[in-house]
Write an enzyme that holds these catalytic residues in place. Structure first.
Site, PDB file in Angstrom:
ATOM      1  N   THR A 184      35.295  40.737  43.131  1.00  0.00           N
ATOM      2  CA  THR A 184      34.780  40.694  44.490  1.00  0.00           C
ATOM      3  C   THR A 184      34.917  42.087  45.073  1.00  0.00           C
ATOM      4  O   THR A 184      35.686  42.891  44.547  1.00  0.00           O
ATOM      5  CB  THR A 184      35.631  39.694  45.319  1.00  0.00           C
ATOM      6  OG1 THR A 184      35.435  38.371  44.818  1.00  0.00           O
ATOM      7  CG2 THR A 184      35.283  39.709  46.780  1.00  0.00           C
ATOM      8  N   ARG A 212      28.704  26.326  42.687  1.00  0.00           N
ATOM      9  CA  ARG A 212      30.090  26.640  43.077  1.00  0.00           C
ATOM     10  C   ARG A 212      30.138  27.768  44.093  1.00  0.00           C
ATOM     11  O   ARG A 212      29.456  28.776  43.973  1.00  0.00           O
ATOM     12  CB  ARG A 212      30.889  27.020  41.837  1.00  0.00           C
ATOM     13  CG  ARG A 212      32.356  27.401  42.110  1.00  0.00           C
ATOM     14  CD  ARG A 212      32.547  28.892  42.192  1.00  0.00           C
ATOM     15  NE  ARG A 212      33.971  29.264  42.338  1.00  0.00           N
ATOM     16  CZ  ARG A 212      34.397  30.481  42.607  1.00  0.00           C
ATOM     17  NH1 ARG A 212      33.520  31.470  42.779  1.00  0.00           N
ATOM     18  NH2 ARG A 212      35.690  30.733  42.707  1.00  0.00           N
ATOM     19  N   GLY A 214      33.027  30.202  46.168  1.00  0.00           N
ATOM     20  CA  GLY A 214      34.433  30.592  46.184  1.00  0.00           C
ATOM     21  C   GLY A 214      34.961  30.858  47.578  1.00  0.00           C
ATOM     22  O   GLY A 214      34.405  30.401  48.581  1.00  0.00           O
ATOM     23  N   ASP A 215      36.021  31.654  47.640  1.00  0.00           N
ATOM     24  CA  ASP A 215      36.710  31.873  48.908  1.00  0.00           C
ATOM     25  C   ASP A 215      36.089  32.947  49.779  1.00  0.00           C
ATOM     26  O   ASP A 215      36.317  32.972  50.995  1.00  0.00           O
ATOM     27  CB  ASP A 215      38.172  32.244  48.647  1.00  0.00           C
ATOM     28  CG  ASP A 215      38.291  33.571  47.903  1.00  0.00           C
ATOM     29  OD1 ASP A 215      37.730  33.684  46.791  1.00  0.00           O
ATOM     30  OD2 ASP A 215      38.933  34.498  48.422  1.00  0.00           O
ATOM     31  N   GLY A 238      39.164  32.000  43.488  1.00  0.00           N
ATOM     32  CA  GLY A 238      38.823  31.537  44.827  1.00  0.00           C
ATOM     33  C   GLY A 238      39.306  30.158  45.193  1.00  0.00           C
ATOM     34  O   GLY A 238      39.648  29.905  46.358  1.00  0.00           O
TER      35      GLY A 238
END
Length: 316
Positions: A184, A212, A214-215, A238
């Site tokens: 990231t 999906r 993630g965070d 994540g």
């Protein structure tokens, strides 16, 4: 005494704005993971350092000239989105189906306004779309086709999906269809006006399936900013950062337990997260300009600079 000070300011030509403390801080990351020096050539390491410092310098220039933390974090992340070395924008990894699905978020610590985007496939710079969502819509998060349509309505640049194809990322998918890769980019900053901001952008995990997310685009998980405490951008696995609301948890420890930035980050990253199997790291800056860059993995691409002249770059 107050009257005398005011008269002195007027006589000397200064204004309250001129008297703002010229304090700013900025930090940037390019992903965390269990990376080892022997996995990189010297040329590769030099290239990562050069690109990280180039991104950092954009934010430094903005902050040093009195610009906002929001502008700084957006422009730094845009630069990294355009660089194929990192898992965001141009360098995004491929999903199981061979697509690139991009997530990003930005948050203003002054107002707690935030914008995020998830699962877009045709937006050149998702971080700028996230800012448009924050400033030009009543929403916080838009996803998929709706987010792309909003981008077109607001004039955010879109591209053909082929723009995101890079041989390195495609080969990553072919080699490891059963393995997932973390990565990231993000930036946090404090400007001279005392305002904090955070921004994060990612292509997610190699071989991810079923849409999906993630965070990174989840406010309070991978991205968070609050002028009362700190700004945080996370990188790593994540799902764990979502479950333990890492970004907000760091802020809450500072707000409710009066922990320092470093102590709060350590408790979450080296304690709660690590003890429950979560891997990754964060960059963070507090309202006083203190910077913390911490990971529980063997490496994290990271760099920082402060108005007092201190700066640094590290990977391992």
């Amino acid at each position: 005494m107050r009257k005398k000070i005011l008269i002195l300011l007027l006589v000397t030509g200064f204004t309250v704005k001129n008297c703002l403390p010229q304090t700013w801080s900025i930090a940037v990351h390019g992903g965390a993971g269990n990376m080892k020096p022997e996995n990189f050539t010297k040329e590769q390491l030099d290239e990562y350092e050069r690109e990280m410092n180039a991104a950092l310098s954009i934010g430094v220039e903005i902050l040093n000239s009195g610009g906002t933390s929001l502008d700084a974090v957006e422009q730094v992340v845009r630069y990294l989105e355009d660089c194929p070395l990192f898992n965001a924008g141009k360098g995004a990894v491929f999903t199981h189906e061979g697509r690139n699905e991009l997530d990003a978020a930005i948050m203003d610590g002054k107002t707690l306004m935030a914008g995020s985007v998830a699962g877009v496939t045709d937006v050149k710079n998702p971080i700028s779309l996230a800012r448009k969502i924050m400033e030009d819509s009543p929403h916080v998060m838009l996803a998929g086709k709706g987010a792309s349509e909003f981008a077109r309505v607001k004039g955010v640049e879109t591209v053909d999906s082929s723009y995101f194809f890079t041989p390195q990322r495609w080969n990553d998918l072919q080699r490891t269809l059963s393995k997932e890769k973390m990565g990231t980019v993000g930036c946090v900053a404090l400007d001279v006006h005392g305002n904090l901001a955070a921004a994060t952008s990612t292509g997610g995990m190699t071989n991810k399936r079923w849409g999906r997310v993630g965070d990174a685009p989840i406010i309070g998980a991978g991205t968070y900013a609050n002028n009362s405490t700190c700004a945080v951008s996370a990188t790593g696995h994540g799902e764990y950062f979502i479950r333990y609301t890492v970004g907000y948890d760091i802020s809450a420890l500072m707000e409710y337990q009066s922990l320092s930035l470093n102590a709060a980050v350590e408790r979450v990253i080296m304690g709660k997260l690590l003890n429950n199997g979560g891997q990754g790291g964060v960059i963070a800056v507090d309202r006083s300009g203190n910077v913390c860059m911490m990971m529980n993995t063997s490496g994290m691409f990271r760099a920082y600079a402060r108005s007092n002249g201190s700066n640094g770059f590290a990977i391992f």
